[in-house]
Scaffold this motif. Structure first.
Motif, PDB file in Angstrom:
ATOM      1  N   ARG A  76       0.946  -1.171   0.162  1.00  8.76           N
ATOM      2  CA  ARG A  76       0.144  -0.185   0.203  1.00  8.76           C
ATOM      3  C   ARG A  76       0.902   1.351   0.047  1.00  8.76           C
ATOM      4  NH1 ARG A  76      -5.167   1.481   1.113  1.00  8.76           N
ATOM      5  NH2 ARG A  76      -5.776  -0.579   1.468  1.00  8.76           N
ATOM      6  N   PRO A  77       0.709   1.983  -1.001  1.00 11.14           N
ATOM      7  CA  PRO A  77       1.498   3.425  -1.081  1.00 11.14           C
ATOM      8  C   PRO A  77       1.058   4.349   0.072  1.00 11.14           C
ATOM      9  CG  PRO A  77       0.415   3.043  -3.158  1.00 11.14           C
ATOM     10  CD  PRO A  77      -0.232   2.134  -1.999  1.00 11.14           C
ATOM     11  N   THR A  78       2.339   4.788   0.735  1.00  9.61           N
ATOM     12  CA  THR A  78       2.199   5.892   1.567  1.00  9.61           C
ATOM     13  C   THR A  78       2.244   7.232   1.080  1.00  9.61           C
ATOM     14  OG1 THR A  78       4.557   5.997   2.021  1.00  9.61           O
ATOM     15  CG2 THR A  78       3.268   4.422   3.129  1.00  9.61           C
ATOM     16  N   LEU A  79       2.343   7.505  -0.052  1.00  9.33           N
ATOM     17  CA  LEU A  79       2.544   8.819  -0.675  1.00  9.33           C
ATOM     18  C   LEU A  79       0.921   9.160  -1.231  1.00  9.33           C
ATOM     19  CD1 LEU A  79       5.628   8.778  -2.785  1.00  9.33           C
ATOM     20  CD2 LEU A  79       5.340   9.850  -0.684  1.00  9.33           C
ATOM     21  N   LYS A  80       0.830  10.508  -1.551  1.00  3.75           N
ATOM     22  CA  LYS A  80      -0.573  10.897  -1.800  1.00  3.75           C
ATOM     23  C   LYS A  80      -0.258  12.012  -3.138  1.00  3.75           C
ATOM     24  CE  LYS A  80      -2.909   9.032   1.230  1.00  3.75           C
ATOM     25  NZ  LYS A  80      -3.877   7.820   0.565  1.00  3.75           N
ATOM     26  N   VAL A  81      -1.103  12.325  -3.859  1.00  5.76           N
ATOM     27  CA  VAL A  81      -0.857  13.257  -5.099  1.00  5.76           C
ATOM     28  C   VAL A  81      -0.573  14.571  -4.223  1.00  5.76           C
ATOM     29  CG1 VAL A  81      -2.246  14.503  -6.810  1.00  5.76           C
ATOM     30  CG2 VAL A  81      -2.485  12.266  -6.663  1.00  5.76           C
ATOM     31  N   GLY A  82       0.369  15.162  -4.885  1.00  8.75           N
ATOM     32  CA  GLY A  82       0.910  16.488  -4.433  1.00  8.75           C
ATOM     33  C   GLY A  82       1.847  16.547  -3.182  1.00  8.75           C
ATOM     34  N   ASP A  83       2.295  15.166  -3.138  1.00  7.21           N
ATOM     35  CA  ASP A  83       3.477  15.195  -1.891  1.00  7.21           C
ATOM     36  C   ASP A  83       4.572  15.295  -2.605  1.00  7.21           C
ATOM     37  OD1 ASP A  83       1.781  14.421   0.004  1.00  7.21           O
ATOM     38  OD2 ASP A  83       2.059  12.285   0.165  1.00  7.21           O
ATOM     39  N   VAL A  85       8.694  14.987  -3.211  1.00  4.23           N
ATOM     40  CA  VAL A  85       9.711  13.891  -2.947  1.00  4.23           C
ATOM     41  C   VAL A  85      10.836  14.318  -3.647  1.00  4.23           C
ATOM     42  CG1 VAL A  85       8.063  11.818  -3.261  1.00  4.23           C
ATOM     43  CG2 VAL A  85       9.133  12.862  -5.317  1.00  4.23           C
ATOM     44  N   LYS A  86      12.015  13.742  -2.995  1.00  8.57           N
ATOM     45  CA  LYS A  86      13.616  13.850  -3.711  1.00  8.57           C
ATOM     46  C   LYS A  86      14.085  13.006  -4.231  1.00  8.57           C
ATOM     47  CE  LYS A  86      14.411  17.209   0.044  1.00  8.57           C
ATOM     48  NZ  LYS A  86      15.183  17.599   1.262  1.00  8.57           N
ATOM     49  N   ALA A  87      15.135  13.127  -5.153  1.00  4.52           N
ATOM     50  CA  ALA A  87      15.640  12.260  -5.889  1.00  4.52           C
ATOM     51  C   ALA A  87      16.361  10.974  -4.939  1.00  4.52           C
ATOM     52  CB  ALA A  87      16.859  12.721  -6.749  1.00  4.52           C
ATOM     53  N   GLY A  88      15.927   9.719  -4.974  1.00  2.00           N
ATOM     54  CA  GLY A  88      16.521   8.752  -4.193  1.00  2.00           C
ATOM     55  C   GLY A  88      15.349   8.504  -3.266  1.00  2.00           C
ATOM     56  N   ASP A  89      14.355   9.251  -2.966  1.00  5.25           N
ATOM     57  CA  ASP A  89      13.395   8.645  -2.095  1.00  5.25           C
ATOM     58  C   ASP A  89      12.416   7.772  -2.441  1.00  5.25           C
ATOM     59  OD1 ASP A  89      13.923  10.754  -0.503  1.00  5.25           O
ATOM     60  OD2 ASP A  89      12.269  12.010  -0.948  1.00  5.25           O
ATOM     61  N   VAL A  90      12.139   6.697  -1.328  1.00  5.58           N
ATOM     62  CA  VAL A  90      11.594   5.256  -1.932  1.00  5.58           C
ATOM     63  C   VAL A  90       9.791   5.698  -2.308  1.00  5.58           C
ATOM     64  CG1 VAL A  90      10.463   3.195  -1.117  1.00  5.58           C
ATOM     65  CG2 VAL A  90      13.039   3.802  -0.564  1.00  5.58           C
ATOM     66  N   VAL A  91       9.514   5.584  -3.399  1.00  9.79           N
ATOM     67  CA  VAL A  91       8.171   5.767  -3.994  1.00  9.79           C
ATOM     68  C   VAL A  91       7.200   4.718  -3.883  1.00  9.79           C
ATOM     69  CG1 VAL A  91       8.873   7.965  -4.828  1.00  9.79           C
ATOM     70  CG2 VAL A  91       8.794   5.912  -6.235  1.00  9.79           C
ATOM     71  N   ALA A  92       7.787   3.461  -3.915  1.00  9.95           N
ATOM     72  CA  ALA A  92       6.946   2.159  -4.072  1.00  9.95           C
ATOM     73  C   ALA A  92       7.854   1.223  -3.518  1.00  9.95           C
ATOM     74  CB  ALA A  92       6.612   2.194  -5.305  1.00  9.95           C
ATOM     75  N   THR A  93       6.982   0.157  -2.890  1.00 14.87           N
ATOM     76  CA  THR A  93       7.813  -0.931  -2.502  1.00 14.87           C
ATOM     77  C   THR A  93       6.844  -2.252  -2.926  1.00 14.87           C
ATOM     78  OG1 THR A  93       8.640   0.215  -0.396  1.00 14.87           O
ATOM     79  CG2 THR A  93       8.566  -2.424  -0.442  1.00 14.87           C
ATOM     80  N   LEU A 222      -1.456   8.939  -8.925  1.00 16.34           N
ATOM     81  CA  LEU A 222      -1.286   7.462  -8.394  1.00 16.34           C
ATOM     82  C   LEU A 222      -2.122   6.496  -8.970  1.00 16.34           C
ATOM     83  CD1 LEU A 222      -1.168   7.956  -4.406  1.00 16.34           C
ATOM     84  CD2 LEU A 222       0.740   7.490  -5.997  1.00 16.34           C
ATOM     85  N   HIS A 223      -1.399   5.652  -9.953  1.00 14.61           N
ATOM     86  CA  HIS A 223      -2.221   4.697 -10.767  1.00 14.61           C
ATOM     87  C   HIS A 223      -2.429   3.493  -9.682  1.00 14.61           C
ATOM     88  CE1 HIS A 223      -1.235   6.295 -14.782  1.00 14.61           C
ATOM     89  NE2 HIS A 223       0.083   6.443 -14.308  1.00 14.61           N
ATOM     90  N   GLN A 224      -1.966   3.507  -8.887  1.00 18.58           N
ATOM     91  CA  GLN A 224      -2.543   2.260  -7.751  1.00 18.58           C
ATOM     92  C   GLN A 224      -2.435   3.036  -6.408  1.00 18.58           C
ATOM     93  OE1 GLN A 224      -3.758  -0.653  -8.848  1.00 18.58           O
ATOM     94  NE2 GLN A 224      -3.007  -0.317 -10.935  1.00 18.58           N
ATOM     95  N   ASP A 225      -3.305   2.964  -5.741  1.00 19.73           N
ATOM     96  CA  ASP A 225      -3.542   3.529  -4.351  1.00 19.73           C
ATOM     97  C   ASP A 225      -3.847   2.676  -3.162  1.00 19.73           C
ATOM     98  OD1 ASP A 225      -6.141   2.984  -4.923  1.00 19.73           O
ATOM     99  OD2 ASP A 225      -6.925   5.147  -4.574  1.00 19.73           O
ATOM    100  N   SER A 226      -3.732   1.250  -3.576  1.00 22.09           N
ATOM    101  CA  SER A 226      -3.779   0.319  -2.801  1.00 22.09           C
ATOM    102  C   SER A 226      -3.180  -0.842  -3.017  1.00 22.09           C
ATOM    103  CB  SER A 226      -5.303  -0.434  -2.652  1.00 22.09           C
ATOM    104  OG  SER A 226      -5.436  -1.409  -1.779  1.00 22.09           O
ATOM    105  N   ALA A 227      -2.841  -1.835  -1.857  1.00 20.26           N
ATOM    106  CA  ALA A 227      -1.998  -2.970  -2.158  1.00 20.26           C
ATOM    107  C   ALA A 227      -2.525  -3.899  -3.307  1.00 20.26           C
ATOM    108  CB  ALA A 227      -1.721  -3.776  -0.826  1.00 20.26           C
ATOM    109  N   VAL A 228      -1.942  -4.079  -4.246  1.00 18.62           N
ATOM    110  CA  VAL A 228      -2.329  -5.009  -5.365  1.00 18.62           C
ATOM    111  C   VAL A 228      -1.294  -5.655  -6.120  1.00 18.62           C
ATOM    112  CG1 VAL A 228      -2.167  -3.027  -7.000  1.00 18.62           C
ATOM    113  CG2 VAL A 228      -3.940  -4.706  -7.381  1.00 18.62           C
TER     114      VAL A 228
END
Length: 403
Positions: A76-83, A85-93, A222-228
């Motif tokens: 499940r993503p922790t980011l929201k639209v508008g957040d 981010v910096k280069a190197g930050d984890v955006v998806a797991t 966010l194309h996917q906003d939940s765990a999938v």
């Protein structure tokens, strides 16, 4: 007596004349032309610009699409639209996809395969141990033969045979150890197949993938906003820098030939918002069909505009925001200008009404060019003169006016 009658007669004539003059004055006051209240403007000297006005949208110069590199399960993503981010930050797991469920028959086959592999591994280990003992015996025989050969108790050929026997035992042991390693790998493979078919309840497979942002920016979508579960190449989210934006204005193909790269552009983002300055970066060499609000198909061409405003102003905007654009296609400074609202069509000519001593006087004019706001006067007017705006049909030459 005659003088008295003459005086009375003169008096009646004077009174009649006064009454007639009063009546004439009343008739003149009632029917004389009254000044009309009008709206006026002044002929000025300024800069004449010919411009194209169209609407368009803002867009990011660069956007980055983060996709799944392999089939996996997205946490499940922790980011929201508008957040931000910096280069190197984890955006998806991502984590490995959970194994599929199997039936009882396949599970039994896998269990038997594990038992067979374990038995083969033990047999290979026993064989290696036996050959290890045979190598030890061959080594002792070779050492004894070498000592006897030095004391001339046996022939050198007997010593050579003992050395060769030890080498053969060593090679046999090496082969047995290789077979043992193969049996170990086969047993591990069988156990892995069984463990993947029966994961531990509540356990999460190891080996997470962390996808990182390639640039500094903001989350746009966010194309996917939940765990999938996702497939390889599936879109996860979009990232872009809202400080680096441009405008795309679609212009009629018949007018776009007037637009040149480098032309000045004024962009309006809404009521009360300050205008943004920009310049035409390029005119795309391909047209497309667009249906207007009246249902008419039009051929239009995209004009790309680079914004020249400060980053702090641009950052308040966003991708896809609507803008009204004014593209300057020509400009002439120091020319005589009259509002377009003052022009009246007179056959093949144009005229204006100039206010002179409280009256509207019609005057023919000639102009080089005009736009929606002003006309570039060629002849017929002087700077500082006052002209009527929106004269309509009720204003005639000599009509008294006031403003």
């Amino acid at each position: 007596m005659n003088e008295k009658m003459s005086w009375k007669r003169s008096r009646r004539w004077v009174l009649g004349g006064l009454l007639a003059a009063g009546a004439a004055a009343l008739v003149y006051a009632a029917y004389r032309p009254r000044p009309l209240t009008v709206e006026v403007a002044t002929v000025t000297t300024g800069t004449f610009e010919q411009a194209i006005e169209e609407d368009g949208v803002l867009r990011l110069k660069n956007r980055y699409l983060i996709t799944a590199p392999t089939p996996a399960a997205l946490l499940r993503p922790t980011l929201k639209v508008g957040d931000a981010v910096k280069a190197g930050d984890v955006v998806a797991t991502l984590e490995p996809v959970a194994p599929q469920m199997i039936d009882a028959r396949t599970r039994t086959v896998l269990q038997q395969r594990v038992g067979s592999a374990e038995a083969a591994r033990r047999a290979a280990a026993a064989q290696a141990q036996r050959l290890q003992t045979a190598l030890a015996q061959a080594t002792l025989e070779a050492e004894r033969a070498d000592k006897l050969a030095r004391d001339n108790f046996i022939a050198p050929s007997a010593r050579d045979q003992a050395v060769l026997a030890r080498q053969a035992a060593q090679q046999a042991l090496n082969a047995a150890r290789a077979e043992q390693s193969a049996a170990d790998f086969a047993a591990a493979e069988a156990r892995a197949a069984l463990s993947r078919s029966e994961p531990t309840a509540g356990a999460r497979p190891a080996g997470l993938w962390q996808l990182k942002s390639p640039v500094n920016g903001q989350v746009l979508k966010l194309h996917q906003d939940s765990a999938v579960a996702v497939n390889a190449g599936q879109s996860l989210l979009e990232i872009g820098d809202t400080a680096a934006m441009e405008a795309v204005i679609d212009v009629l193909s018949g007018e776009v030939r007037q637009v040149q790269p480098g032309a000045q552009v004024q962009l309006s983002t809404g009521s009360g918002a300050p205008a943004l300055a920009g310049r035409v970066a390029r005119v795309e060499p391909v047209a497309f069909t667009k249906v207007s609000a009246l249902g008419i198909e039009e051929q239009r061409v995209n004009v790309v505009v680079d914004l020249a405003s400060a980053p702090t102003e641009v950052q308040r905007l966003g991708d896809g925001f609507r803008v009204d654009a004014r593209i300057t296609v020509s400009s002439q400074a120091g020319v005589l200008l009259v509002p377009t609202a003052a022009l009246v069509r007179d056959g093949d000519q144009w005229r204006v009404f100039v206010v002179e001593t409280g009256k509207a006087r019609a005057r023919a004019v000639a102009f080089h060019d005009r736009n929606t706001e002003v006309a570039w006067v060629k002849d017929g007017l002087r700077e500082g003169e006052t002209v009527l705006l929106y004269p309509g049909t009720i204003i005639t030459d000599g009509q008294p006016v006031k403003y």
